[in-house]
Motif scaffolding. Structure first.
Motif, PDB file in Angstrom:
ATOM      1  N   GLY A 114      75.145  -8.596  -9.781  1.00  0.00           N
ATOM      2  CA  GLY A 114      74.912  -8.085 -11.223  1.00  0.00           C
ATOM      3  C   GLY A 114      73.365  -8.447 -11.495  1.00  0.00           C
ATOM      4  N   THR A 115      72.957  -8.292 -12.825  1.00  0.00           N
ATOM      5  CA  THR A 115      71.431  -8.246 -13.261  1.00  0.00           C
ATOM      6  C   THR A 115      71.733  -8.983 -14.609  1.00  0.00           C
ATOM      7  OG1 THR A 115      69.604  -7.352 -13.973  1.00  0.00           O
ATOM      8  CG2 THR A 115      71.356  -6.012 -14.008  1.00  0.00           C
ATOM      9  N   PRO A 116      70.954  -9.876 -14.903  1.00  0.00           N
ATOM     10  CA  PRO A 116      70.824 -10.675 -16.240  1.00  0.00           C
ATOM     11  C   PRO A 116      70.703  -9.650 -17.309  1.00  0.00           C
ATOM     12  CG  PRO A 116      69.772 -12.029 -14.916  1.00  0.00           C
ATOM     13  CD  PRO A 116      70.061 -10.575 -14.087  1.00  0.00           C
ATOM     14  N   LYS A 117      70.009  -8.615 -17.314  1.00  0.00           N
ATOM     15  CA  LYS A 117      69.741  -7.593 -18.343  1.00  0.00           C
ATOM     16  C   LYS A 117      70.870  -6.534 -18.821  1.00  0.00           C
ATOM     17  CE  LYS A 117      64.821  -6.909 -16.742  1.00  0.00           C
ATOM     18  NZ  LYS A 117      63.656  -5.850 -16.238  1.00  0.00           N
ATOM     19  N   ASP A 118      71.901  -6.708 -18.022  1.00  0.00           N
ATOM     20  CA  ASP A 118      73.094  -5.924 -18.399  1.00  0.00           C
ATOM     21  C   ASP A 118      73.786  -6.731 -19.464  1.00  0.00           C
ATOM     22  OD1 ASP A 118      72.747  -4.151 -16.328  1.00  0.00           O
ATOM     23  OD2 ASP A 118      74.094  -5.209 -14.936  1.00  0.00           O
ATOM     24  N   LEU A 119      73.483  -7.939 -19.768  1.00  0.00           N
ATOM     25  CA  LEU A 119      74.146  -8.782 -20.954  1.00  0.00           C
ATOM     26  C   LEU A 119      73.255  -8.661 -22.130  1.00  0.00           C
ATOM     27  CD1 LEU A 119      75.437 -11.854 -19.021  1.00  0.00           C
ATOM     28  CD2 LEU A 119      76.623  -9.702 -19.419  1.00  0.00           C
ATOM     29  N   ARG A 120      72.134  -8.189 -22.261  1.00  0.00           N
ATOM     30  CA  ARG A 120      71.293  -8.038 -23.396  1.00  0.00           C
ATOM     31  C   ARG A 120      72.053  -7.170 -24.540  1.00  0.00           C
ATOM     32  NH1 ARG A 120      65.385  -5.665 -21.471  1.00  0.00           N
ATOM     33  NH2 ARG A 120      67.282  -4.170 -20.697  1.00  0.00           N
ATOM     34  N   PRO A 121      71.735  -7.729 -25.704  1.00  0.00           N
ATOM     35  CA  PRO A 121      72.195  -7.106 -27.193  1.00  0.00           C
ATOM     36  C   PRO A 121      71.643  -5.741 -27.422  1.00  0.00           C
ATOM     37  CG  PRO A 121      71.068  -9.016 -27.675  1.00  0.00           C
ATOM     38  CD  PRO A 121      70.987  -9.018 -26.272  1.00  0.00           C
ATOM     39  N   ASP A 122      72.269  -4.925 -27.782  1.00  0.00           N
ATOM     40  CA  ASP A 122      71.536  -3.595 -28.122  1.00  0.00           C
ATOM     41  C   ASP A 122      70.545  -3.905 -29.372  1.00  0.00           C
ATOM     42  OD1 ASP A 122      73.150  -2.408 -26.176  1.00  0.00           O
ATOM     43  OD2 ASP A 122      74.720  -1.780 -27.456  1.00  0.00           O
ATOM     44  N   TRP A 123      69.393  -2.793 -29.117  1.00  0.00           N
ATOM     45  CA  TRP A 123      68.600  -2.882 -30.542  1.00  0.00           C
ATOM     46  C   TRP A 123      69.446  -2.438 -31.729  1.00  0.00           C
ATOM     47  CZ3 TRP A 123      63.687  -4.360 -29.951  1.00  0.00           C
ATOM     48  CH2 TRP A 123      63.256  -4.230 -28.682  1.00  0.00           C
ATOM     49  N   SER A 124      68.841  -2.955 -32.963  1.00  0.00           N
ATOM     50  CA  SER A 124      69.526  -2.778 -34.237  1.00  0.00           C
ATOM     51  C   SER A 124      68.747  -1.450 -34.738  1.00  0.00           C
ATOM     52  CB  SER A 124      69.209  -3.757 -35.281  1.00  0.00           C
ATOM     53  OG  SER A 124      69.750  -4.955 -34.437  1.00  0.00           O
ATOM     54  N   ARG A 125      69.489  -0.263 -34.183  1.00  0.00           N
ATOM     55  CA  ARG A 125      68.747   0.953 -34.330  1.00  0.00           C
ATOM     56  C   ARG A 125      68.858   1.310 -35.826  1.00  0.00           C
ATOM     57  NH1 ARG A 125      70.545   1.387 -29.262  1.00  0.00           N
ATOM     58  NH2 ARG A 125      68.663   1.825 -27.700  1.00  0.00           N
ATOM     59  N   ARG A 126      70.188   1.065 -36.319  1.00  0.00           N
ATOM     60  CA  ARG A 126      70.422   1.682 -37.657  1.00  0.00           C
ATOM     61  C   ARG A 126      69.816   0.760 -38.829  1.00  0.00           C
ATOM     62  NH1 ARG A 126      77.008   2.947 -37.655  1.00  0.00           N
ATOM     63  NH2 ARG A 126      76.746   4.496 -36.202  1.00  0.00           N
ATOM     64  N   SER A 127      69.784  -0.599 -38.615  1.00  0.00           N
ATOM     65  CA  SER A 127      69.212  -1.421 -39.498  1.00  0.00           C
ATOM     66  C   SER A 127      67.597  -1.161 -39.230  1.00  0.00           C
ATOM     67  CB  SER A 127      69.346  -2.953 -39.099  1.00  0.00           C
ATOM     68  OG  SER A 127      70.811  -3.146 -39.137  1.00  0.00           O
ATOM     69  N   LEU A 128      66.970  -0.815 -38.193  1.00  0.00           N
ATOM     70  CA  LEU A 128      65.467  -0.756 -38.193  1.00  0.00           C
ATOM     71  C   LEU A 128      65.172   0.928 -38.905  1.00  0.00           C
ATOM     72  CD1 LEU A 128      62.848  -1.482 -37.046  1.00  0.00           C
ATOM     73  CD2 LEU A 128      63.434  -0.141 -34.905  1.00  0.00           C
ATOM     74  N   LEU A 129      66.161   1.776 -38.769  1.00  0.00           N
ATOM     75  CA  LEU A 129      65.894   2.967 -39.552  1.00  0.00           C
ATOM     76  C   LEU A 129      65.886   2.636 -40.966  1.00  0.00           C
ATOM     77  CD1 LEU A 129      65.333   5.748 -39.547  1.00  0.00           C
ATOM     78  CD2 LEU A 129      67.786   6.232 -39.190  1.00  0.00           C
ATOM     79  N   ALA A 130      67.060   2.108 -41.523  1.00  0.00           N
ATOM     80  CA  ALA A 130      67.054   1.750 -42.830  1.00  0.00           C
ATOM     81  C   ALA A 130      65.776   1.006 -43.465  1.00  0.00           C
ATOM     82  CB  ALA A 130      68.388   0.976 -43.144  1.00  0.00           C
ATOM     83  N   PHE A 131      65.518  -0.119 -42.825  1.00  0.00           N
ATOM     84  CA  PHE A 131      64.424  -0.986 -43.186  1.00  0.00           C
ATOM     85  C   PHE A 131      63.067  -0.207 -43.208  1.00  0.00           C
ATOM     86  CE2 PHE A 131      66.253  -5.443 -42.018  1.00  0.00           C
ATOM     87  CZ  PHE A 131      67.210  -5.124 -42.929  1.00  0.00           C
ATOM     88  N   SER A 132      62.765   0.705 -42.070  1.00  0.00           N
ATOM     89  CA  SER A 132      61.588   1.622 -42.278  1.00  0.00           C
ATOM     90  C   SER A 132      61.612   2.527 -43.500  1.00  0.00           C
ATOM     91  CB  SER A 132      61.590   2.248 -40.971  1.00  0.00           C
ATOM     92  OG  SER A 132      61.566   1.462 -39.778  1.00  0.00           O
ATOM     93  N   LEU A 133      62.732   3.044 -43.679  1.00  0.00           N
ATOM     94  CA  LEU A 133      62.873   4.110 -44.990  1.00  0.00           C
ATOM     95  C   LEU A 133      62.711   3.315 -46.250  1.00  0.00           C
ATOM     96  CD1 LEU A 133      65.862   6.309 -43.959  1.00  0.00           C
ATOM     97  CD2 LEU A 133      63.282   6.720 -43.616  1.00  0.00           C
TER      98      LEU A 133
END
Length: 702
Positions: A114-133
């Motif tokens: 396997g690869t270590p990158k498979d265990l990285r958490p996802d980006w906070s896309r919804r929070s990032l969109l809300a904070f940007s707005l």
């Protein structure tokens, strides 16, 4: 196993850090925009710095959650081939059983698929969109929200106090916007009143509304060019830079109807910075044993702020006697504290400046304020640090007495020339050090003689108080040879002892009795003596002779002057006729009483107007010619306590000559503006009974 743990955890932690900063970036932009609109760039940077610190703390906390326990849980949940035994891979201190070691070796080969990158958490896309707005909305609102003093002003009701007349425009609403210079740091403000005080150089903007609408209103100033009014919709706008205080009125109807009241704008001048020494408090300080540096402390204050850096002027005087060398340099000094009250504490290292024993270090701080353009510069007090040299052994006995006393009594400028010429002839027969010593001895005689003549120019005495007894100076020749020798002091602390030993009153010095022409000649003689003394002390009598001859020529010129000393006694009265004493004869005596003539000072127009406004015989009940008084006010505006108030009072009397209150106000202003009258001579007391009997006895009428 530690390297394996770090390799699998690092991608997750990096994702947590970048995700946190991605969420914080829009909020930091919004905070910086709000801070810039509210308090300027400095406040914006402060908010961004605080927000960045908070974001950094949150990012570290989020990254710290990805540890060994998280990795074991994630591998067991996402990698079935590890058979829920991933904890065995990262066991550090606990000893493993043989079966556990066998299981660890079995799954160790499987984890590399396997690869270590498979265990990285996802980006906070919804929070990032809300904070940007949210950030975009805050930025838009902050940019569109008007600052104080921006946008159309809010008009306040006018307070002119004029009655409404049909068809004649009158002022109904007003606003005065004051935009101070940027260097003052003061905010823009709106004033509902048309009277104001503002910093000099500020921008003034009037916004006015009339009812009914005016066709050609104007700002009428009592002095100076009035600014023009331009129409903007329903309002009229005017602007100008405040250079000096002035009086004005708003005339909406072009002199139709009663005159509007006067308004006053006072210009507040920018004061120069002030500098004072905090440490040391005394202007002269002595160095302490073992001291290797000096840190004087200055305080600089200003009404709008002192520049962050100042210049420190350092002057060094190294040496003693005639061998003193001076050097001067300036260094930049950074201040600390608020802009309006800065502290400057430079550390001066003696080695870097070349400051050694036998010298003085003089420092002076030069500061500037923040005025733009043309900042004002101010120099602070001078502080002196003295480093005394080791004391030279003092001579004693008869030898010391002869060395310090005989030259003062028996040496003259002619004798110095004779000795120098004799020394030049003996140069070949003398050793070089002996030659230099004798030349320096003659130079010491020249120094003492120069001190005798310097006291006639107001200089301090150098040696005994007696002046030279040669070159034509003798008792009764009309020259001042000084007083008797100083007497022993009366005791420690006696006031007369302090004045006699350490100084002299300059008002009684011979320098005050020389006429200018003789004083100039004597000064040239002293200058030539100084040149001669310098060459003699350096062992060059041949170069000193030309200066010595010039000094002798100037001394002879002074002796042959037609007048040297001015009279220092009282007036010369006529001789008294002893034959008429106690006889009572008054023949030939005349009345010497001087007539007292009225003196009209430079307040002539003001005094005339003051009398005309009063109740005396010179009073004028009707209109008064105020043109001369206005010209007098403009000429003397600099010395009057309140020139604008006086100008306003003159305008009120001109507008309504019959106004009793206006006339009284103008008269009061004139009384405070005129110079104080001189004291009148006291009248002679009337003759009393004893005086009448005396006058009767000598045959004079009382």
């Amino acid at each position: 196993m530690t390297a394996l743990l770090a390799r699998w955890i690092a991608p997750a932690r990096w994702r947590a850090l970048t995700d946190t900063w991605a969420l914080a970036l829009p909020l930091l932009v919004a905070a910086g925009t709000v801070g810039w609109r509210l308090g300027g760039p400095a406040f914006a940077l402060l908010l961004v710095a605080i927000g960045s610190a908070i974001a950094f703390f949150i990012a570290r906390r989020r990254a710290a959650r990805f540890d060994r326990a998280w990795l074991v849980r994630s591998l067991d949940n996402n990698r079935p081939e590890l058979e829920d035994s991933s904890a065995l891979l990262f066991a550090q201190h606990a000893p493993l059983a043989p079966l556990q070691v066998l299981q660890r070796d079995r799954i160790a080969a499987r984890i590399d698929h396997g690869t270590p990158k498979d265990l990285r958490p996802d980006w906070s896309r919804r929070s990032l969109l809300a904070f940007s707005l949210v950030a975009v909305a805050v930025v838009v609102v902050a940019l569109l929200w008007p600052r104080p003093g921006e946008g159309p002003p809010t008009l306040a009701p006018a307070l002119e106090g004029l009655p409404a007349r049909p068809g004649i425009p009158r002022l109904i609403a007003q606003n005065l916007r004051i935009i101070p210079p940027a260097y003052t740091g003061m905010p823009v403000r709106d004033s509902a009143s048309l009277d104001a005080r503002a910093p000099q150089g500020a921008r003034l903007e009037w916004t006015l509304r009339f009812d009914p609408q005016a066709s050609a209103p104007r700002l009428a100033m009592l002095a100076g060019q009035p600014p023009g009014l331009r129409r903007d919709g329903e309002t009229w706008i005017a602007s100008r830079t405040l250079d000096a205080s002035f009086l004005y009125r708003i005339d909406p109807a072009d002199a139709r109807g009663p005159p509007p009241p006067l308004h006053r704008i006072d210009a507040i001048a920018d004061s120069p910075p002030q500098v004072k020494a905090l440490s040391p408090t005394a202007s002269l300080s002595m160095i302490t044993p073992g001291q290797r540096s000096w840190t004087p402390i200055f305080a600089a204050t200003d009404d709008y702020g002192v520049a962050a850096t100042a210049r420190l002027r350092v002057t060094l005087a190294i040496g003693e006697g005639e061998n003193v060398t001076f050097s001067e340099r300036e260094i930049a000094v950074a201040g600390s504290g608020p802009a309006r009250d800065r502290r400057f504490a430079p550390r001066l290292d003696f080695a870097s400046f070349g400051f050694v024993a036998g010298g003085d270090m003089v420092v002076q701080l030069i500061v500037r304020d923040n005025r733009s353009p043309a900042p004002q510069e101010m120099r602070g007090p001078s502080l002196i640090l003295r480093w005394p040299s080791a004391k030279q052994p003092e001579s004693s006995g008869m030898e010391g007495m002869v060395n310090t006393t005989l030259p003062a009594y028996f040496r003259s400028q002619r004798q110095i020339i004779i000795d120098a010429e004799a020394l030049i002839k003996q140069k070949r027969a003398l050793a070089s050090d002996r030659f230099v010593t004798r030349s320096a001895s003659i130079g010491g005689d020249q120094q003492i003689l120069r001190g005798r003549y310097s006291q006639f120019l107001g200089g301090e005495e150098e040696g005994e108080p007696e002046s030279p007894t040669a070159d034509g100076h003798s008792e009764g020749d009309g020259h001042d040879h000084g007083g008797p020798p100083k007497q022993p002091s009366a005791g420690f602390g006696a006031p007369e002892d302090v004045l006699g030993d350490f100084g002299h009153p300059h008002e009684d010095s011979p320098a005050s009795s020389l006429d200018p022409e003789t004083r100039a000649i004597l000064k040239q003689a002293v200058n030539e003596m100084w040149q001669s003394e310098r060459e003699l002390k350096q062992g060059r009598p041949d170069l000193a002779l030309p200066f010595a001859y010039k000094a002798l020529r100037f001394i002879k010129e002074v002796q042959q002057a037609t007048r040297i000393f001015l009279s220092r006694v009282g007036p010369e009265l006529p001789p008294i006729d002893a034959t008429r004493r106690m006889t009572g004869k008054r023949e030939g005596l005349a009345n010497r009483t001087l007539g007292i003539a009225p003196v009209e000072g430079r307040d002539g127009p003001a005094a005339a107007a003051w009398r005309a406004l009063g109740d005396g015989p010179d009073a004028i009940r009707g209109p008064i010619a105020l043109g001369a008084l206005e010209a007098w006010t403009r000429t003397n505006a600099g010395r009057l306590p309140d020139a604008l108030a006086l100008t306003g009072a003159i305008d009120a009397v001109r507008s309504d000559p019959a106004c009793t209150a206006c006339r009284a106000r103008l008269r009061a202003q004139l009384w405070t503006a005129m110079e104080r009258p001189l004291a009148r001579p006291a009248r002679r007391r009337p003759v009393d009974a004893a005086g009448a009997r005396y006058l009767g006895a000598i045959g004079a009428a009382p």
